[in-house]
Design an enzyme around this catalytic site. Structure first.
Site, PDB file in Angstrom:
ATOM      1  N   SER A   1       0.816  -1.220   0.000  1.00 23.99           N
ATOM      2  CA  SER A   1       0.000   0.000   0.000  1.00 23.99           C
ATOM      3  C   SER A   1       0.847   1.266   0.000  1.00 23.99           C
ATOM      4  O   SER A   1       0.464   2.271  -0.615  1.00 23.99           O
ATOM      5  CB  SER A   1      -0.952  -0.002   1.204  1.00 23.99           C
ATOM      6  OG  SER A   1      -0.233   0.025   2.418  1.00 23.99           O
TER       7      SER A   1
ATOM      8  N   ASP B   1       1.410  -0.066   8.026  1.00 24.74           N
ATOM      9  CA  ASP B   1       2.815  -0.462   7.971  1.00 24.74           C
ATOM     10  C   ASP B   1       3.398  -0.200   6.585  1.00 24.74           C
ATOM     11  O   ASP B   1       2.674   0.083   5.617  1.00 24.74           O
ATOM     12  CB  ASP B   1       2.993  -1.929   8.369  1.00 24.74           C
ATOM     13  CG  ASP B   1       2.188  -2.876   7.488  1.00 24.74           C
ATOM     14  OD1 ASP B   1       1.852  -2.495   6.355  1.00 24.74           O
ATOM     15  OD2 ASP B   1       1.897  -4.000   7.925  1.00 24.74           O
TER      16      ASP B   1
ATOM     17  N   ASP C   1       5.581  -2.067   3.820  1.00 20.88           N
ATOM     18  CA  ASP C   1       6.200  -3.316   3.337  1.00 20.88           C
ATOM     19  C   ASP C   1       7.512  -2.940   2.655  1.00 20.88           C
ATOM     20  O   ASP C   1       7.523  -2.142   1.716  1.00 20.88           O
ATOM     21  CB  ASP C   1       5.275  -4.018   2.352  1.00 20.88           C
ATOM     22  CG  ASP C   1       3.989  -4.489   3.001  1.00 20.88           C
ATOM     23  OD1 ASP C   1       4.081  -5.128   4.058  1.00 20.88           O
ATOM     24  OD2 ASP C   1       2.904  -4.203   2.469  1.00 20.88           O
TER      25      ASP C   1
ATOM     26  N   ASP D   1       7.380  -3.966   7.873  1.00 22.83           N
ATOM     27  CA  ASP D   1       7.508  -5.400   7.601  1.00 22.83           C
ATOM     28  C   ASP D   1       8.656  -5.578   6.623  1.00 22.83           C
ATOM     29  O   ASP D   1       8.583  -5.110   5.474  1.00 22.83           O
ATOM     30  CB  ASP D   1       6.219  -5.963   6.999  1.00 22.83           C
ATOM     31  CG  ASP D   1       5.127  -6.141   8.038  1.00 22.83           C
ATOM     32  OD1 ASP D   1       5.395  -5.893   9.227  1.00 22.83           O
ATOM     33  OD2 ASP D   1       3.997  -6.513   7.659  1.00 22.83           O
TER      34      ASP D   1
ATOM     35  N   LYS E   1     -10.586  -0.010  -1.022  1.00 16.49           N
ATOM     36  CA  LYS E   1      -9.967  -0.582   0.183  1.00 16.49           C
ATOM     37  C   LYS E   1     -10.804  -0.299   1.421  1.00 16.49           C
ATOM     38  O   LYS E   1     -11.066  -1.196   2.230  1.00 16.49           O
ATOM     39  CB  LYS E   1      -8.566   0.002   0.381  1.00 16.49           C
ATOM     40  CG  LYS E   1      -7.465  -0.669  -0.406  1.00 16.49           C
ATOM     41  CD  LYS E   1      -6.094  -0.171   0.020  1.00 16.49           C
ATOM     42  CE  LYS E   1      -5.809  -0.501   1.472  1.00 16.49           C
ATOM     43  NZ  LYS E   1      -4.407  -0.233   1.855  1.00 16.49           N
TER      44      LYS E   1
ATOM     45  N   TYR F   1     -11.863  -7.953   3.432  1.00 16.16           N
ATOM     46  CA  TYR F   1     -10.480  -7.605   3.090  1.00 16.16           C
ATOM     47  C   TYR F   1      -9.567  -8.532   3.885  1.00 16.16           C
ATOM     48  O   TYR F   1      -9.149  -8.214   4.981  1.00 16.16           O
ATOM     49  CB  TYR F   1     -10.228  -6.143   3.451  1.00 16.16           C
ATOM     50  CG  TYR F   1      -8.929  -5.542   2.939  1.00 16.16           C
ATOM     51  CD1 TYR F   1      -8.924  -4.743   1.805  1.00 16.16           C
ATOM     52  CD2 TYR F   1      -7.720  -5.755   3.585  1.00 16.16           C
ATOM     53  CE1 TYR F   1      -7.748  -4.166   1.334  1.00 16.16           C
ATOM     54  CE2 TYR F   1      -6.546  -5.193   3.127  1.00 16.16           C
ATOM     55  CZ  TYR F   1      -6.560  -4.393   2.002  1.00 16.16           C
ATOM     56  OH  TYR F   1      -5.396  -3.828   1.543  1.00 16.16           O
TER      57      TYR F   1
END
Length: 628
Positions: free
Chosen positions: A93, A104, A106, A158, A219, A228
């Site tokens: 995202s 978070d 990624d 992450d 979303k 989701y």
């Protein structure tokens, strides 16, 4: 993608449905949509955005130091260690530009060939722990995609790692070249795939800004409607992004409000299992499997295939089940009707984002309770149980008279402070007394035998088929086999320890749902009556949960539970000490409005007349070609 004289004519595997610009009304509703998205808190503040940039800069520097440190330990010279480089790539995202406050980041760490995965979890994880501003570090090296979860300056990160077959990682490295995947292990290919797919999506949409605005809307809608979640058989973030990207390709000159409107109509009418593709599937340099239902039976079984655009192409939605497909199809229909009303001025965008009604919808639910004695173990055990909920749903779909098994997308975590072994067993069974619920950690100090129980409870809604005309007598819905098989399945985890981990599956009525599943004031008035005290029965505490036909059978029948429909539930309770329990609360209740809600997902032409496309648009264009 078609070409004319070497120039791309359109993006995607089919021509667009329409290339006209959006109408004045669609432009008006796009303005109100963005206003509603801001009101709903989907955009982060400028301050948080700057913090993310600073954090990523620090992380990039730390990765270079990590590679330098490992390079020196491998005997490289100072100059060679410095030149070895190391680089981070964001994906998910954040890279797509649709992240919200607190979400978070990624992040992929790319390292040269002499840096190992063991170095990542030993050396780099320790370096993170010693870094200022880092408050949490948790490595999961055994995950399908090995990961380190951390929090830097309050920003959750992450981290995954990919080790390329290169001696140095230059600052200008691009991951677009398929040849970079040569000589990599499967975990590195999977780690790289997240970043490569995200970048490819952005390359394949005609207008990135429109795509981002529309995706923010979809979303938020999917999260509010509780659909989701890839792990539970719905769609994850990448799949939703690819669906929105496909609609953008079909309407290259439309703005966000028009994209959202067409999104719901097309997804409701999509002729699954026709795949959603952003570009033709390509072969590549690796001896790896690329999605192809003509060759692989497992690929033919995918119900809603949405195929990743980066090589090697994979199905991002292999977890979808018959039940979750039915649920999403109905949600597409509801949303398309809502957006139609928004466009004609009879509804507002906030109606689209109305909260789900999962805990109001069904008469019966399954509780799946995973419990342990430590927070670290609970994270791993509850994650293991959650990853297998989909298997339980699929087994339930074969039960006669059960029309649908609807998994909720998250578990509810609780920490209970118990003074006695009896309280521990009750909590593991989902029975948390008022005394335990009120107790605090300090109340346990200096008390012999006191212990803490960490539990996570997952829910599955059960929709029973309507009684057939002319049928008489009570019906029995036997779910003991699927629940027992599920318990066996999770206990096959190689790290399962029956002395430290509990797993319980039990059925409860809507009136017995705990308060924590509802927001304040949300519980229906008819369910707010005080429920009778529950009792536990340990008569079968020494029976094996693996032998369902030897367990005491527990069922709810209309004779003992007035106000229930004419059916009975039967399940196996499996778990800590195998204490069987069914909550037999007898609060009178009228049926939830769920019966008949979900119809077959196989639609005929007469069934898809509503919602309608604007004049001149035809969804058949989108699904005419493109499958392998």
């Amino acid at each position: 993608m078609a070409h004319t004289n070497g120039t791309p004519k359109y993006l995607g595997v089919t021509p667009p449905i329409a290339v006209t610009e959006s109408t004045a009304r669609e432009k008006e509703v796009t303005v109100t949509l963005l206003e509603e998205l801001r009101k709903q808190g989907t955009f982060e503040s400028e301050e948080e955005a700057k913090t993310r940039e600073v954090v990523l800069g620090r992380l990039a520097s730390l990765v270079k130091k990590f590679v330098h440190k490992v390079s020196l330990s491998r005997g490289l010279s100072e100059a060679a260690a410095t030149a070895a480089g190391g680089k981070i790539f964001t994906f998910g995202s954040y890279r797509l530009g649709v992240h919200g406050p607190g979400s978070d980041i990624d992040t992929l760490c790319v390292v040269p060939k002499h840096v190992s995965r063991e170095d990542f979890f030993d050396v780099f994880e320790d370096m993170l722990k010693e870094t200022d501003g880092v408050t949490e570090v948790s490595g999961v090296p055994d995950a399908y995609v090995p990961i380190i979860k951390t929090k830097i300056s309050g920003i959750p990160i992450d981290l995954v790692m990919a080790r390329l077959a290169l001696s140095t990682i230059p600052d200008d490295l691009s991951l677009q070249d398929d040849n970079l995947l040569r000589n990599l292990d499967e975990r590195c290919v999977r780690s790289l795939n997240g970043s490569r797919v995200t970048d490819e999506i952005l390359r394949l949409v005609p207008n990135v800004s429109v795509f981002r605005d529309a995706l923010r809307c979809i979303k938020l809608w999917a999260q509010r409607r509780a659909i989701y979640s890839n792990v539970n058989g719905f769609l994850g973030g990448v799949a939703w992004a690819m669906l929105v990207a496909r609609i953008c390709q079909l309407y290259p000159n439309a703005i966000a409000g028009a994209i959202v409107s067409r999104f719901f109509i097309i997804m409701y009418q999509w002729t699954w299992p026709q795949p959603v593709l952003l570009k033709p599937i390509e072969d590549g340099p690796l001896p790896v499997r690329v999605w192809n239902p003509k060759i692989y039976p497992a690929d033919r079984a995918h119900r809603m295939p949405i195929i990743t655009p980066a090589y090697p192409s994979m199905c991002a939605t292999h977890n979808v089940t018959q039940s979750t497909q039915m649920i999403m199809t109905e949600e597409f229909k509801r949303a398309s009707e809502t957006v139609d009303r928004v466009i004609i001025g009879k509804a507002s965008w906030s109606d689209l984002f109305a909260k789900h009604d999962f805990f109001h919808k069904y008469r019966y639910y399954l509780q799946v309770i995973a419990s342990t004695g430590t927070p670290e173990l609970q994270i791993k055990w509850s994650g293991t149980v959650e990853s297998r909920i989909r298997q339980l749903v699929m087994k339930l779909e074969y039960v006669e008279s059960l029309a649908l098994a609807h998994p909720f997308i998250k578990g509810f975590e609780q920490v209970s402070y118990c003074l006695t072994e009896e309280e521990v067993r009750a909590v593991a069974q989902g029975e948390i007394s008022d005394a335990v619920a009120r107790r605090k950690k300090e109340d346990m100090e200096n008390i012999d035998g006191a212990s803490t129980v960490y539990s996570t409870t997952f829910y599955i809604g059960l929709l029973v088929e309507p009684r057939q005309p002319g049928s008489v007598g009570p019906r029995r819905l036997d779910i003991s086999y699927p629940t027992t098989e599920f318990s066996k399945l999770v206990k096959l985890w190689e790290k399962f320890d029956e002395n430290k981990m509990g797993i319980v599956v039990r059925n409860i009525r809507i009136s017995a749902l705990p308060e924590y599943v509802y927001d304040e004031g949300e519980r229906p008035q008819r369910l707010s009556q005080k429920r009778p005290p529950t009792t536990t029965n340990d008569r079968s505490s020494h029976t094996s949960s693996d032998v369902p036909n030897k367990k005491a059978r527990h069922s709810i029948s209309e004779a003992s539970a007035p106000g229930l429909p004419h059916e009975a539930l039967k399940s196996a309770d499996n778990g800590l000490n195998s204490l069987p329990h069914i909550n037999k609360a007898t609060t009178a209740e009228s049926p939830p409005l769920s019966v008949g809600v979900y119809k077959s997902v196989v639609k005929t032409a007469s069934q898809i007349k509503s919602p309608q496309f604007p004049k001149g648009e035809n969804v058949a264009v989108a699904t005419a070609t493109g499958g392998p």
